[in-house]
Design an enzyme around this catalytic site. Sequence first.
Site, PDB file in Angstrom:
ATOM      1  N   ARG A  51       0.881  -1.033  -0.132  1.00  7.35           N
ATOM      2  CA  ARG A  51       0.127  -0.237  -0.299  1.00  7.35           C
ATOM      3  C   ARG A  51       0.960   1.533  -0.330  1.00  7.35           C
ATOM      4  O   ARG A  51       0.661   2.218  -0.460  1.00  7.35           O
ATOM      5  CB  ARG A  51      -0.973  -0.068   0.928  1.00  7.35           C
ATOM      6  N   THR A  52       1.674   0.889   1.544  1.00  5.91           N
ATOM      7  CA  THR A  52       2.533   2.707   1.440  1.00  5.91           C
ATOM      8  C   THR A  52       3.329   2.454  -0.117  1.00  5.91           C
ATOM      9  O   THR A  52       3.744   3.739  -0.784  1.00  5.91           O
ATOM     10  CB  THR A  52       3.434   2.665   2.174  1.00  5.91           C
TER      11      THR A  52
ATOM     12  N   LYS B 174      24.768  -9.648   0.935  1.00 12.38           N
ATOM     13  CA  LYS B 174      26.140  -9.269   0.526  1.00 12.38           C
ATOM     14  C   LYS B 174      26.630  -9.445   2.671  1.00 12.38           C
ATOM     15  O   LYS B 174      27.846  -8.867   2.429  1.00 12.38           O
ATOM     16  CB  LYS B 174      26.411  -9.083  -0.541  1.00 12.38           C
TER      17      LYS B 174
ATOM     18  N   ARG C 225      11.696   2.114   3.648  1.00 17.08           N
ATOM     19  CA  ARG C 225      11.143   1.296   4.797  1.00 17.08           C
ATOM     20  C   ARG C 225      12.028   0.329   5.044  1.00 17.08           C
ATOM     21  O   ARG C 225      12.658  -0.269   5.007  1.00 17.08           O
ATOM     22  CB  ARG C 225       9.854   0.486   4.093  1.00 17.08           C
TER      23      ARG C 225
ATOM     24  N   HIS D 133       6.411   6.224  11.339  1.00 15.42           N
ATOM     25  CA  HIS D 133       6.238   6.214  10.084  1.00 15.42           C
ATOM     26  C   HIS D 133       5.254   7.813   9.594  1.00 15.42           C
ATOM     27  O   HIS D 133       4.038   7.844   9.334  1.00 15.42           O
ATOM     28  CB  HIS D 133       4.405   5.190   9.769  1.00 15.42           C
TER      29      HIS D 133
END
Lengths: 311, 311, 311
Positions: B49-50, B79, B100, B128
């Site tokens: 969604r975001t 890695k 995120r 957020h």
Amino acid sequence: MLNHVIESQQFTPEILLELFKRADELRVKTDLCLIGKILATLFYEPSTRTRLSFDSAMHKLGGRVISTENAKEFSSAIKGESLVDTIRIVSSYCDCIVLRHYDTGAALEASKVSKVPIINAGDGKGQHPTQALLDVYTIYREFERLENLKIAMVGDLASGRTVRSLCYLLGKFPGNKIIFVSPENLEMSDDIKEYLKKKNVEFVEETVLDKVLPDINIVYMTRIQKERISLQDYKKAKGKYVINQLNFQLIKKNSRIMHPLPHVEEIDLPIDVEQIDKRVAYFRQAENGLYIRMALLDLILNKENCFEESY
Amino acid sequence: MLNHVIESQQFTPEILLELFKRADELRVKTDLCLIGKILATLFYEPSTRTRLSFDSAMHKLGGRVISTENAKEFSSAIKGESLVDTIRIVSSYCDCIVLRHYDTGAALEASKVSKVPIINAGDGKGQHPTQALLDVYTIYREFERLENLKIAMVGDLASGRTVRSLCYLLGKFPGNKIIFVSPENLEMSDDIKEYLKKKNVEFVEETVLDKVLPDINIVYMTRIQKERISLQDYKKAKGKYVINQLNFQLIKKNSRIMHPLPHVEEIDLPIDVEQIDKRVAYFRQAENGLYIRMALLDLILNKENCFEESY
Amino acid sequence: MLNHVIESQQFTPEILLELFKRADELRVKTDLCLIGKILATLFYEPSTRTRLSFDSAMHKLGGRVISTENAKEFSSAIKGESLVDTIRIVSSYCDCIVLRHYDTGAALEASKVSKVPIINAGDGKGQHPTQALLDVYTIYREFERLENLKIAMVGDLASGRTVRSLCYLLGKFPGNKIIFVSPENLEMSDDIKEYLKKKNVEFVEETVLDKVLPDINIVYMTRIQKERISLQDYKKAKGKYVINQLNFQLIKKNSRIMHPLPHVEEIDLPIDVEQIDKRVAYFRQAENGLYIRMALLDLILNKENCFEESY
């Protein structure tokens, strides 16, 4: 009413011909008819080919794309969100949603809550109508007609979405004859046979592929879908029906081999034959997917109530 | 100084109102103010969604997007590359990074080395801020004010980023009252309570949801975040606070239910109620995310030092 | 003939200089020379940095991108489709394919059936020619020449694609000297040594890094690639060759440290040294990747037969 594309039955012969004409145009001439529009490609099952061809189609028409490759693992689905909630929200971010989902009926469910047109890009064992579109578009380009054709459908006809959808579309044109060739337990299901009877489409069931090949216009091969059937059925079916260098000779020069791809061992021809021989139509078929999807996106995003007649 | 968006506290009432005004404009009128700009959406945790709303916001403003759905598994992170190295490099490929990440503080770390603005799109149990923005933008659109409101925050208040960020923003406006309703062990943490005291925001803690519902303007529901708490806490909390057809009647007609979504069993209303009843604000809330993110991208990419006043 | 980019050997000094000039131009001035073109980035192995830099390069030139992050898991590959079939089909959706694959030789195979240019973005232990391009472009920008340089290559030289490709390109310019510094079992392989002998490039093998550092122009560090070697070799090699604050002092002020990145413990310098000290060239090197890839995309999509001379 929104222009949802849920099942192949909804395409009338008139819409099909309109789409073919538009696809032929877009093949040769750029038209930025979707500038300012956004397409969401929402895939709960991986399908690189289908997703990339939709993405490319949208870009070629000047539109933009937002996309998720594997919505099942990488989305709020893992937090327990229902598909309808996802659709409600994503449909407020875009102008059209292409949905691939593992559940039969998912596209129809999505269309009930979506604010924008839904295009079904495969729903479990259900349908895959744009695959059916590119299949009939290919037949139209190869034979210049959709009638009076003999078509053998070969392989896993029980789980195969593509052959089911193709039957629905071929049933709309007169004089076609279908030959089903499938392993035991993977026969074409009764609902399709009922439909064909109702539409007066002649069909027979055969078990020996080589007997069929000399007499058909099109042999439509399909993959045994290991991921959708039991291991026992898979073992019985695997390798049973194959086009190879031997029986390839049985196919007439102006006949065609089609396949929704990916193909595995059910087509066993050398690369140079695949590259040169006109009978191998499946790579042209895949390419046609790009142009018919361009035509479809143009139609459903720029024309109102385009499927009104069909329901 | 770069226009990083790290925490909701940095938005002054003036910037909020500027963003709301711009979002309202962009909702009705296209503005290609980000042509030639590139946004990178870098997601170490999935959030369809975001990510899709940022991608769509950028496209609608004429910009372009480079994106990774799951940087954790699919990148040089496996890695052994550090986040700051990734940010250093990716920030030379784009004009803005939406990040995120699963670690609290990741966005702040990233902002220290990035050559372009970082937008925190969720950092573990941290913040957020664009969710907080769309929350207050939604309140503003539904009530035409951000003051003198009674807001119940319900559910997992300990792990919930959204309620924390929302407290910070509501604390900037006078006359608000907050009611915390949470299961044992998942109470709002002390730092937020201290902040609210300092800001003279009235708050109380309640345990019975139905007692609270008749008296509030907004009930802000949240999901019990199984992935962030112990199984024992989850079992105790699951299903404890639910809005269903029964207690839905307790909510006044001009009050609103909000939810950051995805919701699971904590909202148990029939689809037609969700579609029609004005009290259900959470789908409008999700849609508002698109417009407020468009406004934010325009602000931080086209205005210099826009957060100078706030720190 | 299509302009495939398969191996670094194919770049003549003339093409390299043309690319450097174009990259320098594109760094300062926008040129929408790829409007209407579509790039497919097809990654069978994850590589966020390489993919995002190609995606960004294409966008900056006005083109569009279709992309898959992990074709191995998320595509018809899991249904058993061969790479050549995928390439045949995807090449009908786009104007150029960037391919990252785990099998050595994959890009060459792909180029045999593709309808559009293939750019090898890494094929197993094979090559990664655009990394080689950005390496020599970086050397050119830092030293204003590609000749008469002393270059130490350090680390896992056996599995390292980048050092192999770099040897091929340095061999095209006179007066260079290469010092190989590698752990036991991870030495540079014989085919490269043969090539250097044929090209009259001086090279030696050393085992003590600190002895080498005072005397070189460039120390090219590489990561021990755990994913490509045995655990035993990894344990022996890990941490053996490190640039840290101590031996960093041995490097002359006008020398440079390069690294294809991501780096892990083989570079152990404080962030502020990495940010400020001119000797740390590896972040500039990564940024150069964007501009040289822009130049390359422009070249192969807008110029016919550009590698004709080189084969």
